[in-house]
Motif scaffolding. Structure first.
Motif, PDB file in Angstrom:
ATOM      1  N   TRP A  40      16.681   5.592  11.746  1.00 27.26           N
ATOM      2  CA  TRP A  40      16.876   6.736  12.591  1.00 27.26           C
ATOM      3  C   TRP A  40      15.484   7.187  11.706  1.00 27.26           C
ATOM      4  CZ3 TRP A  40      21.858   4.596  12.876  1.00 27.26           C
ATOM      5  CH2 TRP A  40      22.399   4.437  13.613  1.00 27.26           C
ATOM      6  N   CYS A  41      14.817   6.612  11.139  1.00 24.82           N
ATOM      7  CA  CYS A  41      13.894   7.065  10.687  1.00 24.82           C
ATOM      8  C   CYS A  41      12.604   6.394  10.637  1.00 24.82           C
ATOM      9  CB  CYS A  41      13.981   6.934   8.028  1.00 24.82           C
ATOM     10  SG  CYS A  41      14.515   5.460   8.302  1.00 24.82           S
ATOM     11  N   LEU A  42      12.116   5.550  11.598  1.00 24.26           N
ATOM     12  CA  LEU A  42      11.101   4.390  11.382  1.00 24.26           C
ATOM     13  C   LEU A  42      11.254   3.795  12.945  1.00 24.26           C
ATOM     14  CD1 LEU A  42       8.626   3.645   9.493  1.00 24.26           C
ATOM     15  CD2 LEU A  42       9.759   1.935   8.679  1.00 24.26           C
ATOM     16  N   GLY A  43      10.039   4.226  13.450  1.00 21.04           N
ATOM     17  CA  GLY A  43       9.937   3.798  14.690  1.00 21.04           C
ATOM     18  C   GLY A  43       9.749   4.417  15.772  1.00 21.04           C
ATOM     19  N   SER A  44       9.557   3.701  16.642  1.00 20.42           N
ATOM     20  CA  SER A  44      10.037   4.463  18.529  1.00 20.42           C
ATOM     21  C   SER A  44       9.791   3.972  19.471  1.00 20.42           C
ATOM     22  CB  SER A  44       9.094   5.891  18.396  1.00 20.42           C
ATOM     23  OG  SER A  44       7.901   5.715  18.916  1.00 20.42           O
ATOM     24  N   ALA A  45       9.943   3.745  20.404  1.00 27.42           N
ATOM     25  CA  ALA A  45       9.992   3.704  21.990  1.00 27.42           C
ATOM     26  C   ALA A  45       7.966   3.252  21.871  1.00 27.42           C
ATOM     27  CB  ALA A  45      10.376   3.800  22.924  1.00 27.42           C
ATOM     28  N   ALA A  46       8.043   3.913  21.296  1.00 36.37           N
ATOM     29  CA  ALA A  46       6.214   4.489  21.826  1.00 36.37           C
ATOM     30  C   ALA A  46       5.591   3.283  21.521  1.00 36.37           C
ATOM     31  CB  ALA A  46       5.930   5.650  21.073  1.00 36.37           C
ATOM     32  N   LEU A  47       6.357   2.357  20.177  1.00 34.02           N
ATOM     33  CA  LEU A  47       5.630   1.261  19.610  1.00 34.02           C
ATOM     34  C   LEU A  47       5.152  -0.044  20.621  1.00 34.02           C
ATOM     35  CD1 LEU A  47       7.310   1.073  16.403  1.00 34.02           C
ATOM     36  CD2 LEU A  47       5.004   1.729  16.444  1.00 34.02           C
ATOM     37  N   ARG A  48       4.132  -0.622  20.127  1.00 27.84           N
ATOM     38  CA  ARG A  48       3.822  -1.585  21.513  1.00 27.84           C
ATOM     39  C   ARG A  48       4.750  -2.931  21.520  1.00 27.84           C
ATOM     40  NH1 ARG A  48       0.483  -5.647  20.061  1.00 27.84           N
ATOM     41  NH2 ARG A  48       0.240  -4.913  18.016  1.00 27.84           N
ATOM     42  N   GLY A 106       5.752   5.418   8.179  1.00 29.14           N
ATOM     43  CA  GLY A 106       5.596   5.928   9.588  1.00 29.14           C
ATOM     44  C   GLY A 106       4.534   6.361   9.677  1.00 29.14           C
ATOM     45  N   PHE A 107       3.579   6.467   8.550  1.00 29.15           N
ATOM     46  CA  PHE A 107       2.381   6.832   9.120  1.00 29.15           C
ATOM     47  C   PHE A 107       1.250   5.258   9.931  1.00 29.15           C
ATOM     48  CE2 PHE A 107      -2.848   6.966   8.189  1.00 29.15           C
ATOM     49  CZ  PHE A 107      -2.877   8.418   8.775  1.00 29.15           C
ATOM     50  N   PHE A 108       1.129   4.753   8.659  1.00 30.93           N
ATOM     51  CA  PHE A 108       1.059   3.359   9.892  1.00 30.93           C
ATOM     52  C   PHE A 108       1.721   2.849  11.049  1.00 30.93           C
ATOM     53  CE2 PHE A 108       0.041   2.087   4.693  1.00 30.93           C
ATOM     54  CZ  PHE A 108      -0.835   3.079   4.902  1.00 30.93           C
ATOM     55  N   MET A 109       2.860   2.721  10.942  1.00 36.97           N
ATOM     56  CA  MET A 109       3.284   2.760  12.231  1.00 36.97           C
ATOM     57  C   MET A 109       2.645   3.041  13.895  1.00 36.97           C
ATOM     58  SD  MET A 109       6.885   0.890  11.320  1.00 36.97           S
ATOM     59  CE  MET A 109       7.125   0.092  12.896  1.00 36.97           C
ATOM     60  N   SER A 110       2.349   4.517  13.038  1.00 36.82           N
ATOM     61  CA  SER A 110       1.949   5.553  14.018  1.00 36.82           C
ATOM     62  C   SER A 110       0.731   5.072  14.991  1.00 36.82           C
ATOM     63  CB  SER A 110       1.534   6.601  14.242  1.00 36.82           C
ATOM     64  OG  SER A 110       0.559   6.797  12.835  1.00 36.82           O
ATOM     65  N   LEU A 116       0.861  -0.975   0.416  1.00 40.04           N
ATOM     66  CA  LEU A 116       0.047  -0.283   0.098  1.00 40.04           C
ATOM     67  C   LEU A 116       0.665   1.499  -0.460  1.00 40.04           C
ATOM     68  CD1 LEU A 116      -2.549   0.885  -0.141  1.00 40.04           C
ATOM     69  CD2 LEU A 116      -2.990   1.069   2.328  1.00 40.04           C
ATOM     70  N   ALA A 117       1.993   1.177   0.578  1.00 39.79           N
ATOM     71  CA  ALA A 117       2.447   2.219   0.575  1.00 39.79           C
ATOM     72  C   ALA A 117       4.059   2.501  -0.353  1.00 39.79           C
ATOM     73  CB  ALA A 117       4.075   2.172   2.041  1.00 39.79           C
ATOM     74  N   THR A 118       4.208   2.536  -1.386  1.00 40.46           N
ATOM     75  CA  THR A 118       4.320   1.505  -2.573  1.00 40.46           C
ATOM     76  C   THR A 118       3.056   1.741  -3.868  1.00 40.46           C
ATOM     77  OG1 THR A 118       6.120  -0.286  -2.151  1.00 40.46           O
ATOM     78  CG2 THR A 118       6.039  -0.299  -4.177  1.00 40.46           C
ATOM     79  N   PHE A 119       2.438   2.036  -3.580  1.00 42.54           N
ATOM     80  CA  PHE A 119       1.592   2.705  -4.326  1.00 42.54           C
ATOM     81  C   PHE A 119       0.812   3.646  -4.064  1.00 42.54           C
ATOM     82  CE2 PHE A 119      -2.916   3.029  -5.048  1.00 42.54           C
ATOM     83  CZ  PHE A 119      -3.093   2.209  -6.714  1.00 42.54           C
ATOM     84  N   ILE A 120       0.914   3.851  -3.160  1.00 43.30           N
ATOM     85  CA  ILE A 120       0.552   5.336  -2.809  1.00 43.30           C
ATOM     86  C   ILE A 120       1.450   6.472  -3.437  1.00 43.30           C
ATOM     87  CG2 ILE A 120       0.602   7.164  -0.978  1.00 43.30           C
ATOM     88  CD1 ILE A 120      -1.246   5.025   0.677  1.00 43.30           C
ATOM     89  N   GLU A 121       3.602   5.655  -2.988  1.00 40.72           N
ATOM     90  CA  GLU A 121       4.169   6.786  -3.391  1.00 40.72           C
ATOM     91  C   GLU A 121       4.543   6.739  -5.015  1.00 40.72           C
ATOM     92  OE1 GLU A 121       9.115   6.923  -2.322  1.00 40.72           O
ATOM     93  OE2 GLU A 121       8.688   5.254  -2.440  1.00 40.72           O
ATOM     94  N   LEU A 122       3.768   5.569  -5.503  1.00 41.79           N
ATOM     95  CA  LEU A 122       4.150   5.342  -6.643  1.00 41.79           C
ATOM     96  C   LEU A 122       2.873   6.801  -7.447  1.00 41.79           C
ATOM     97  CD1 LEU A 122       4.652   2.446  -8.153  1.00 41.79           C
ATOM     98  CD2 LEU A 122       5.445   3.106  -8.485  1.00 41.79           C
ATOM     99  N   LEU A 123       1.486   6.649  -6.885  1.00 40.50           N
ATOM    100  CA  LEU A 123       0.974   7.620  -7.383  1.00 40.50           C
ATOM    101  C   LEU A 123       1.256   8.654  -6.513  1.00 40.50           C
ATOM    102  CD1 LEU A 123      -2.309   5.995  -5.791  1.00 40.50           C
ATOM    103  CD2 LEU A 123      -1.814   6.901  -8.092  1.00 40.50           C
ATOM    104  N   GLY A 124       2.977   9.095  -6.163  1.00 39.00           N
ATOM    105  CA  GLY A 124       2.896  11.093  -6.087  1.00 39.00           C
ATOM    106  C   GLY A 124       2.522  11.467  -4.731  1.00 39.00           C
ATOM    107  N   LEU A 125       1.713  11.022  -4.290  1.00 40.73           N
ATOM    108  CA  LEU A 125       0.886  11.293  -2.877  1.00 40.73           C
ATOM    109  C   LEU A 125       1.606  11.225  -1.702  1.00 40.73           C
ATOM    110  CD1 LEU A 125      -2.760   9.622  -3.260  1.00 40.73           C
ATOM    111  CD2 LEU A 125      -1.513  11.513  -4.301  1.00 40.73           C
ATOM    112  N   ASN A 126       3.111  10.814  -1.442  1.00 39.13           N
ATOM    113  CA  ASN A 126       3.904  10.806  -0.109  1.00 39.13           C
ATOM    114  C   ASN A 126       5.138  10.242  -0.510  1.00 39.13           C
ATOM    115  OD1 ASN A 126       4.724  12.375   2.097  1.00 39.13           O
ATOM    116  ND2 ASN A 126       2.494  12.137   2.981  1.00 39.13           N
ATOM    117  N   HIS A 127       5.950  10.730   0.501  1.00 36.83           N
ATOM    118  CA  HIS A 127       7.339   9.386   0.256  1.00 36.83           C
ATOM    119  C   HIS A 127       6.833   8.196   0.881  1.00 36.83           C
ATOM    120  CE1 HIS A 127      11.516   8.243   1.913  1.00 36.83           C
ATOM    121  NE2 HIS A 127      11.787   8.544   0.337  1.00 36.83           N
TER     122      HIS A 127
END
Length: 144
Positions: free
Chosen positions: A115-123, A63-67, A46-57
């Motif tokens: 240093w670009c994905l995830g955080s200590a807040a992940l379950r 990162g949005f999905f992981m949040s 899904l993230a690859t498809f959205i990037e191919l559409l040019g909507l976001n990186h």
């Protein structure tokens, strides 16, 4: 009736192909591993498809999905959890509640993610840090 059955069969084959991964015989919960793999594969596609559409990186989307898997810093009966900053770097501190006779050990946990994905807040990272603090009777500092 025959055409609908054929379409259903083809759809079933594609779903089975998408979900199934070969695993060793000694895996305890193969269904759970297959489910997690399918979950991650779906978000990756899904993230690859959205990037191919040019909507976001790609990394921003992932990162949005992981949040959605982040948990607040809540203490329980065994561990006290606080959020603070060390030299402007956000961290979570896990301190066991049981009394210690001697000085406690300290553990600095740096999770993966480049240093670009995830955080200590992940379950999962939160559960691992709690478990480590309680079992080792150590103060765990997890980077956010």
């Amino acid at each position: 009736m025959g055409r609908k059955s054929l379409y259903l069969l083809i759809a079933g084959v594609f779903v089975a192909y998408y979900i199934y991964i070969p695993l060793p015989d000694n895996v305890e919960e193969p269904g759970r591993i297959m489910w997690m793999n399918t979950y991650m594969k779906t978000f990756t596609h899904l993230a690859t498809f959205i990037e191919l559409l040019g909507l976001n990186h790609y990394m921003v989307i992932f990162g949005f999905f992981m949040s959605f898997d982040e948990v607040p810093p809540t203490s329980d009966e065994n561990v006290t959890v606080t959020e603070t900053q060390f030299n402007n770097i956000p961290v979570r501190v896990y301190v066991p509640k049981r009394k210690s006779e001697a000085l406690r050990r300290g553990l600095f946990y740096i999770h993966g993610g480049g240093w670009c994905l995830g955080s200590a807040a992940l379950r999962h990272y939160d559960l691992l840090s709690r478990w480590t603090a309680e079992r080792l009777d150590a103060v765990v500092i997890s980077t956010k």
